[in-house]
Scaffold this active site. Structure first.
Site, PDB file in Angstrom:
ATOM      1  N   GLU A 150      -4.868  17.346 -11.055  1.00  0.00           N
ATOM      2  CA  GLU A 150      -5.403  17.840 -12.323  1.00  0.00           C
ATOM      3  C   GLU A 150      -6.925  17.962 -12.268  1.00  0.00           C
ATOM      4  O   GLU A 150      -7.637  17.455 -13.138  1.00  0.00           O
ATOM      5  CB  GLU A 150      -4.965  16.902 -13.458  1.00  0.00           C
ATOM      6  CG  GLU A 150      -4.834  17.617 -14.774  1.00  0.00           C
ATOM      7  CD  GLU A 150      -4.061  16.833 -15.821  1.00  0.00           C
ATOM      8  OE1 GLU A 150      -3.182  16.027 -15.468  1.00  0.00           O
ATOM      9  OE2 GLU A 150      -4.334  17.058 -17.005  1.00  0.00           O
ATOM     10  N   ARG A 173       0.815  -1.227   0.000  1.00  0.00           N
ATOM     11  CA  ARG A 173       0.000   0.000   0.000  1.00  0.00           C
ATOM     12  C   ARG A 173       0.845   1.271   0.000  1.00  0.00           C
ATOM     13  O   ARG A 173       0.428   2.320   0.475  1.00  0.00           O
ATOM     14  CB  ARG A 173      -0.965   0.032   1.199  1.00  0.00           C
ATOM     15  CG  ARG A 173      -1.914  -1.145   1.224  1.00  0.00           C
ATOM     16  CD  ARG A 173      -2.999  -0.955   2.246  1.00  0.00           C
ATOM     17  NE  ARG A 173      -3.846  -2.117   2.263  1.00  0.00           N
ATOM     18  CZ  ARG A 173      -3.688  -3.131   3.104  1.00  0.00           C
ATOM     19  NH1 ARG A 173      -2.729  -3.086   4.007  1.00  0.00           N
ATOM     20  NH2 ARG A 173      -4.498  -4.160   3.054  1.00  0.00           N
ATOM     21  N   HIS A 201       0.195  13.714 -29.051  1.00  0.00           N
ATOM     22  CA  HIS A 201      -0.037  12.290 -28.752  1.00  0.00           C
ATOM     23  C   HIS A 201      -0.685  11.597 -29.944  1.00  0.00           C
ATOM     24  O   HIS A 201      -0.395  10.439 -30.246  1.00  0.00           O
ATOM     25  CB  HIS A 201      -0.943  12.136 -27.525  1.00  0.00           C
ATOM     26  CG  HIS A 201      -0.213  12.321 -26.227  1.00  0.00           C
ATOM     27  ND1 HIS A 201      -0.841  12.681 -25.056  1.00  0.00           N
ATOM     28  CD2 HIS A 201       1.088  12.201 -25.925  1.00  0.00           C
ATOM     29  CE1 HIS A 201       0.052  12.773 -24.085  1.00  0.00           C
ATOM     30  NE2 HIS A 201       1.227  12.489 -24.594  1.00  0.00           N
ATOM     31  N   ARG A 256      -3.139  22.165 -13.832  1.00  0.00           N
ATOM     32  CA  ARG A 256      -2.144  21.205 -14.316  1.00  0.00           C
ATOM     33  C   ARG A 256      -2.363  20.898 -15.808  1.00  0.00           C
ATOM     34  O   ARG A 256      -1.424  20.565 -16.527  1.00  0.00           O
ATOM     35  CB  ARG A 256      -2.194  19.927 -13.459  1.00  0.00           C
ATOM     36  CG  ARG A 256      -1.018  19.005 -13.707  1.00  0.00           C
ATOM     37  CD  ARG A 256      -0.826  17.962 -12.618  1.00  0.00           C
ATOM     38  NE  ARG A 256       0.292  17.098 -12.973  1.00  0.00           N
ATOM     39  CZ  ARG A 256       0.917  16.277 -12.149  1.00  0.00           C
ATOM     40  NH1 ARG A 256       0.543  16.203 -10.886  1.00  0.00           N
ATOM     41  NH2 ARG A 256       1.925  15.542 -12.558  1.00  0.00           N
ATOM     42  N   LYS A 259       6.993  23.547 -12.913  1.00  0.00           N
ATOM     43  CA  LYS A 259       6.157  22.361 -12.720  1.00  0.00           C
ATOM     44  C   LYS A 259       5.762  22.218 -11.256  1.00  0.00           C
ATOM     45  O   LYS A 259       4.625  21.883 -10.933  1.00  0.00           O
ATOM     46  CB  LYS A 259       6.867  21.099 -13.224  1.00  0.00           C
ATOM     47  CG  LYS A 259       5.994  19.867 -13.021  1.00  0.00           C
ATOM     48  CD  LYS A 259       5.957  18.904 -14.145  1.00  0.00           C
ATOM     49  CE  LYS A 259       4.935  17.815 -13.867  1.00  0.00           C
ATOM     50  NZ  LYS A 259       5.073  16.647 -14.672  1.00  0.00           N
ATOM     51  N   ASN A 291      -0.349  20.134 -20.688  1.00  0.00           N
ATOM     52  CA  ASN A 291      -0.645  19.320 -21.875  1.00  0.00           C
ATOM     53  C   ASN A 291      -0.674  20.134 -23.151  1.00  0.00           C
ATOM     54  O   ASN A 291      -1.129  19.647 -24.191  1.00  0.00           O
ATOM     55  CB  ASN A 291      -1.989  18.603 -21.692  1.00  0.00           C
ATOM     56  CG  ASN A 291      -1.891  17.537 -20.626  1.00  0.00           C
ATOM     57  OD1 ASN A 291      -0.916  16.819 -20.563  1.00  0.00           O
ATOM     58  ND2 ASN A 291      -2.888  17.466 -19.772  1.00  0.00           N
ATOM     59  N   GLU A 337       9.863  19.811 -24.546  1.00  0.00           N
ATOM     60  CA  GLU A 337       9.093  20.096 -23.318  1.00  0.00           C
ATOM     61  C   GLU A 337       9.586  21.394 -22.669  1.00  0.00           C
ATOM     62  O   GLU A 337       8.807  22.148 -22.099  1.00  0.00           O
ATOM     63  CB  GLU A 337       9.196  18.943 -22.311  1.00  0.00           C
ATOM     64  CG  GLU A 337       8.517  17.642 -22.749  1.00  0.00           C
ATOM     65  CD  GLU A 337       6.990  17.669 -22.640  1.00  0.00           C
ATOM     66  OE1 GLU A 337       6.410  18.648 -22.140  1.00  0.00           O
ATOM     67  OE2 GLU A 337       6.368  16.684 -23.093  1.00  0.00           O
ATOM     68  N   LYS A 365       2.898  11.585 -11.104  1.00  0.00           N
ATOM     69  CA  LYS A 365       2.043  10.767 -11.988  1.00  0.00           C
ATOM     70  C   LYS A 365       2.766   9.449 -12.226  1.00  0.00           C
ATOM     71  O   LYS A 365       3.876   9.438 -12.748  1.00  0.00           O
ATOM     72  CB  LYS A 365       1.826  11.469 -13.326  1.00  0.00           C
ATOM     73  CG  LYS A 365       0.697  12.477 -13.306  1.00  0.00           C
ATOM     74  CD  LYS A 365       0.358  12.937 -14.714  1.00  0.00           C
ATOM     75  CE  LYS A 365      -0.786  13.940 -14.665  1.00  0.00           C
ATOM     76  NZ  LYS A 365      -1.059  14.530 -15.990  1.00  0.00           N
ATOM     77  N   HIS A 411       8.663  11.384 -28.485  1.00  0.00           N
ATOM     78  CA  HIS A 411       7.632  12.169 -27.805  1.00  0.00           C
ATOM     79  C   HIS A 411       7.827  13.658 -28.130  1.00  0.00           C
ATOM     80  O   HIS A 411       6.886  14.359 -28.490  1.00  0.00           O
ATOM     81  CB  HIS A 411       7.732  11.924 -26.302  1.00  0.00           C
ATOM     82  CG  HIS A 411       6.749  12.712 -25.497  1.00  0.00           C
ATOM     83  ND1 HIS A 411       5.389  12.474 -25.533  1.00  0.00           N
ATOM     84  CD2 HIS A 411       6.918  13.764 -24.653  1.00  0.00           C
ATOM     85  CE1 HIS A 411       4.768  13.328 -24.735  1.00  0.00           C
ATOM     86  NE2 HIS A 411       5.672  14.128 -24.196  1.00  0.00           N
ATOM     87  N   HIS A 459      -0.021  18.582 -26.505  1.00  0.00           N
ATOM     88  CA  HIS A 459      -0.051  17.134 -26.340  1.00  0.00           C
ATOM     89  C   HIS A 459      -1.262  16.467 -27.007  1.00  0.00           C
ATOM     90  O   HIS A 459      -1.222  15.278 -27.285  1.00  0.00           O
ATOM     91  CB  HIS A 459      -0.007  16.750 -24.851  1.00  0.00           C
ATOM     92  CG  HIS A 459       1.379  16.908 -24.268  1.00  0.00           C
ATOM     93  ND1 HIS A 459       2.079  18.090 -24.322  1.00  0.00           N
ATOM     94  CD2 HIS A 459       2.195  16.038 -23.626  1.00  0.00           C
ATOM     95  CE1 HIS A 459       3.257  17.940 -23.733  1.00  0.00           C
ATOM     96  NE2 HIS A 459       3.358  16.694 -23.301  1.00  0.00           N
TER      97      HIS A 459
HETATM   98  N1  GLY Z   1       3.333  15.504 -17.799  1.00  0.00           N
HETATM   99  C1  GLY Z   1       2.196  16.237 -17.434  1.00  0.00           C
HETATM  100  C2  GLY Z   1       1.915  16.236 -15.971  1.00  0.00           C
HETATM  101  O1  GLY Z   1       2.729  15.787 -15.198  1.00  0.00           O
HETATM  102  O2  GLY Z   1       0.865  16.666 -15.557  1.00  0.00           O
END
Ligand code: GLY
Length: 362
Positions: A237, A121, A253, A242, A227, A246, A185, A143, A266, A249
Site C-alpha cells: 500500500e 521469524r 470504520h 491498494r 484483489k 478502502n 465488500e 495483511k 463491518h 471504509h
Molecule cells: N482489506 C484491505 C486490504 O487488504 O488492503
C-alpha cells in the site's frame, strides 16, 4: 473450481475457489512441502462443524493435525492471545515441521497470519476462510495484525500465506447478517473496479442470498482476481493502488467505532460509508445522480442499511480523523468518477463531509 494466481515472484501463491473442495487440501499442502504437522487455529463453532472433514483431508495425505481454538470475537486479535498460542506452538514444535492453518473468518485469519509472521521469524501458513467477508477480502493479500487498546490492527506485518482455499460450501452455515456483511465488500469491488460484477449483482443478488454455489463461486473468484491484481501492483500500500480497497471504509470504520463495534457489522458500516463516499463524489460533481441512485438501490435491494437511526454525528466525525489514509491533518478519500472508476481526493472541505454523513442519518 477456479484458481487465481497472486503473483509476487518467489512468494507467489494460488487462491483456489470451489464448492466442496476441502478434500483436495492435503494434496495441495504436499505439493507446497509446507511441513508434516498442521497447527489449525480456529474457534469452537467452526471446529464442531468442520473439523471431521478437515482432519480427514489432511490425515489422508499423512499430515498430523493439532487444533487450537480461540474465542470467536475481535478480542482474540490481541497480543495476549497471540503470546498464548505461540507458547503452545513452541511446546509441540520439537520434532515436527509445523505450519499454520487459519480456519475461520477475518479475526482468525489476521491473528494466525500475525503469529506465523513472528514465530521463528516466519513459518508457512495457509488461509481457509469460512466467511464471505474473509473469502473475498481479508484472507488475500497478507495483511496480518492484532489490536491494541489504542486502535485496531496497530501491530502486524505484511506476510503472505502460501495458499488460500475458499470453499463456498463452508458459507452454508452463515447467518444472513454475516452473508450481507461479506456482500457489502463484494458490492465495493464492483463499484471500484468492475462494472460487469456490479451488473451481475443487480441481476443475481437473490441467488447469492440463497447461497447458490455457482453464484457464490462466481463472486468469490471475481473478487479474488481483482484483489490479487491490486496486491500484485502495490503489496504494501505504497502507491495509492491498494488504497482504493478502502473505498467506503473511512466513514464506515468511523461508524463502527462510534457505535463501539457492536451495533453494526463491518459490512453494514461499509455500506453506509460507501453511500457517504458516493454522496461526497456527487457533491464534488465527480458523478451524477443516476450513478448514486443506482448504487443506493443495489445496497437497499440486498438488504443492507442505507440509513442509521440516531446518527452519532459527533462520534463519526471524531473517529474519521483517525483514518490511516489521512496524511497529517489533510483528509484523503477514495471517491468515484463512475461505477468501476475511482479517484483519490485530498483536503475535502469539512462542510461537505459533514453533509454527506448527515445524509445517511434517518
Ligand atoms: N482489506 C484491505 C486490504 O487488504 O488492503
Amino acid at each position: 473450481m477456479e484458481i487465481v494466481k497472486l503473483n509476487l515472484k518467489r512468494r507467489t501463491y494460488n487462491i483456489i475457489i470451489g464448492s466442496n473442495i476441502l478434500g483436495r487440501l492435503g494434496k495441495e499442502i504436499c505439493k507446497l512441502k509446507l511441513g508434516d504437522t498442521a497447527y489449525i487455529i480456529t474457534n469452537a463453532l467452526i471446529k464442531n462443524k468442520y473439523a471431521g472433514k478437515l482432519t480427514k483431508a489432511l490425515k489422508r495425505s499423512g499430515i498430523d493435525v493439532i487444533y487450537k481454538t480461540v474465542p470467536d470475537s475481535e478480542q482474540s486479535k490481541s497480543i495476549k492471545i497471540s503470546t498464548q498460542v505461540i507458547i503452545d506452538i513452541a511446546r509441540y514444535d520439537k520434532k515436527r515441521r509445523i505450519f499454520i492453518i487459519a480456519f475461520g473468518g477475518g479475526v482468525i485469519g489476521d491473528l494466525s497470519g500475525f503469529i506465523a509472521s513472528i514465530y521463528k521469524r516466519g513459518i508457512p501458513y495457509i488461509q481457509i476462510p469460512t466467511t464471505l467477508l474473509a473469502q473475498v477480502d481479508s484472507s488475500i493479500g497478507g495483511k496480518t495484525a492484532v489490536d491494541l487498546i489504542e486502535g485496531k490492527n496497530l501491530v502486524g506485518a505484511f506476510y503472505q500465506p502460501r495458499l488460500v482455499l475458499s470453499d463456498v460450501r463452508l458459507l452454508n452455515t452463515l447467518s444472513k447478517r454475516q452473508v450481507l456483511s461479506g456482500l457489502a465488500e463484494v458490492i465495493k469491488y464492483g463499484i471500484i473496479k468492475d462494472r460487469q460484477l456490479f451488473t451481475y449483482l443487480e441481476r443475481n443478488y437473490q441467488d447469492i442470498l440463497d447461497l447458490e454455489p455457482g453464484a457464490l463461486e462466481h463472486i468469490v473468484a471475481r473478487c479474488s482476481l481483482i484483489k490479487a491484481n491490486i496486491v500484485e501492483q502495490d503489496e504494501k500500500e505504497e502507491k495509492e493502488i491498494r488504497t482504493i480497497l478502502n473505498f467506503g471504509h473511512t466513514i464506515g470504520h468511523a461508524i463502527e467505532a462510534a457505535s463501539s463495534y457492536k451495533k453494526h457489522t463491518h459490512g453494514e458500516g461499509i455500506a453506509l460509508g460507501m453511500l457517504a463516499a458516493v454522496d461526497i463524489s456527487r457533491r464534488l460533481n465527480l458523478i451524477n445522480q443516476s450513478i448514486s441512485q443506482r448504487i443506493e438501490k443495489l445496497i437497499k435491494l440486498v438488504g443492507l442499511p442505507i440509513r442509521i437511526r440516531k446518527l452519532p454525528l459527533k462520534g463519526i466525525i471524531n473517529a474519521h480523523y483517525h483514518d490511516k489514509k489521512f496524511i497529517g491533518k489533510k483528509n484523503r478519500f477514495v471517491l468515484l468518477e463512475d461505477i468501476g472508476k475511482t479517484k483519490i481526493v485530498v483536503n475535502i472541505p469539512s462542510k461537505i463531509i459533514r453533509e454527506a454523513i448527515l445524509r445517511i442519518g434517518e
